[in-house]
Design a protein around this motif. Structure first.
Motif, PDB file in Angstrom:
ATOM      1  N   TYR A 160       0.836  -1.202   0.000  1.00 26.92           N
ATOM      2  CA  TYR A 160       0.000   0.000   0.000  1.00 26.92           C
ATOM      3  C   TYR A 160       0.871   1.252   0.000  1.00 26.92           C
ATOM      4  O   TYR A 160       0.633   2.187  -0.775  1.00 26.92           O
ATOM      5  CB  TYR A 160      -0.923  -0.010   1.220  1.00 26.92           C
ATOM      6  N   GLN A 161       1.904   1.271   0.850  1.00 24.17           N
ATOM      7  CA  GLN A 161       2.783   2.434   0.900  1.00 24.17           C
ATOM      8  C   GLN A 161       3.532   2.632  -0.409  1.00 24.17           C
ATOM      9  O   GLN A 161       3.728   3.764  -0.860  1.00 24.17           O
ATOM     10  CB  GLN A 161       3.756   2.294   2.063  1.00 24.17           C
ATOM     11  N   GLU A 162       3.915   1.544  -1.045  1.00 22.74           N
ATOM     12  CA  GLU A 162       4.603   1.641  -2.332  1.00 22.74           C
ATOM     13  C   GLU A 162       3.669   2.211  -3.402  1.00 22.74           C
ATOM     14  O   GLU A 162       4.074   3.035  -4.225  1.00 22.74           O
ATOM     15  CB  GLU A 162       5.111   0.267  -2.760  1.00 22.74           C
ATOM     16  N   MET A 163       2.418   1.796  -3.382  1.00 24.78           N
ATOM     17  CA  MET A 163       1.452   2.331  -4.351  1.00 24.78           C
ATOM     18  C   MET A 163       1.198   3.819  -4.100  1.00 24.78           C
ATOM     19  O   MET A 163       1.030   4.595  -5.029  1.00 24.78           O
ATOM     20  CB  MET A 163       0.131   1.570  -4.284  1.00 24.78           C
ATOM     21  N   MET A 164       1.217   4.235  -2.860  1.00 25.66           N
ATOM     22  CA  MET A 164       1.009   5.650  -2.540  1.00 25.66           C
ATOM     23  C   MET A 164       2.190   6.503  -2.985  1.00 25.66           C
ATOM     24  O   MET A 164       2.031   7.684  -3.271  1.00 25.66           O
ATOM     25  CB  MET A 164       0.781   5.833  -1.031  1.00 25.66           C
ATOM     26  N   ARG A 165       3.381   5.921  -3.061  1.00 26.99           N
ATOM     27  CA  ARG A 165       4.570   6.664  -3.491  1.00 26.99           C
ATOM     28  C   ARG A 165       4.676   6.776  -5.011  1.00 26.99           C
ATOM     29  O   ARG A 165       5.466   7.556  -5.517  1.00 26.99           O
ATOM     30  CB  ARG A 165       5.824   5.981  -2.961  1.00 26.99           C
ATOM     31  N   MET A 166       3.869   5.983  -5.739  1.00 25.61           N
ATOM     32  CA  MET A 166       3.943   6.012  -7.202  1.00 25.61           C
ATOM     33  C   MET A 166       3.474   7.364  -7.733  1.00 25.61           C
ATOM     34  O   MET A 166       2.520   7.927  -7.221  1.00 25.61           O
ATOM     35  CB  MET A 166       3.078   4.907  -7.812  1.00 25.61           C
ATOM     36  N   GLN A 167       4.144   7.816  -8.789  1.00 23.97           N
ATOM     37  CA  GLN A 167       3.716   9.054  -9.421  1.00 23.97           C
ATOM     38  C   GLN A 167       2.705   8.737 -10.505  1.00 23.97           C
ATOM     39  O   GLN A 167       2.827   7.764 -11.228  1.00 23.97           O
ATOM     40  CB  GLN A 167       4.907   9.751 -10.048  1.00 23.97           C
ATOM     41  N   MET A 168       1.728   9.591 -10.584  1.00 24.07           N
ATOM     42  CA  MET A 168       0.699   9.367 -11.627  1.00 24.07           C
ATOM     43  C   MET A 168       0.846  10.312 -12.746  1.00 24.07           C
ATOM     44  O   MET A 168       1.329  11.322 -12.769  1.00 24.07           O
ATOM     45  CB  MET A 168      -0.691   9.500 -11.009  1.00 24.07           C
TER      46      MET A 168
END
Length: 101
Positions: free
Chosen positions: A93-101
């Motif tokens: 979850y934390q890794e997905m939150m760090r992804m840039q969109m």
């Protein structure tokens, strides 16, 4: 050893035989919430069984020490596995939150 087939293998098998993906798979859908709830219930059940046997041994009832130790180890392993699953889910979850969109 895990004796299950991964979903990736099933998809490649279905495509290699010219069939539609997942055509051989039963259409039983289990939601993530249901699977998580049942897993937590299994952890709780193993903890309760271990507590029951430990209390019976402490009270001097006729309980096999081997069974008590095995139940304690099972509950320890299930709790450890559940904790590791939680940690991996939080990391994902934390890794997905760090992804840039």
């Amino acid at each position: 050893m895990i004796n299950q087939v991964s979903p990736f293998q099933l998809q490649s098998i279905g495509q290699s035989h010219g069939a539609a993906p997942h055509s051989n798979i039963q259409s039983t859908k289990t939601s993530f919430a249901d699977m998580l709830k049942s897993s937590i219930e299994e952890v709780n059940q193993s903890q309760a069984e271990s507590d029951k046997l430990t209390n019976a041994l402490a009270q001097g009832q006729n309980v096999n020490l081997d069974e008590v130790m095995i139940a304690a180890q099972k509950s320890n392993i299930t709790l450890t596995a559940a904790t590791e699953f939680r940690n991996k889910a939080i990391e994902a979850y934390q890794e997905m939150m760090r992804m840039q969109m």
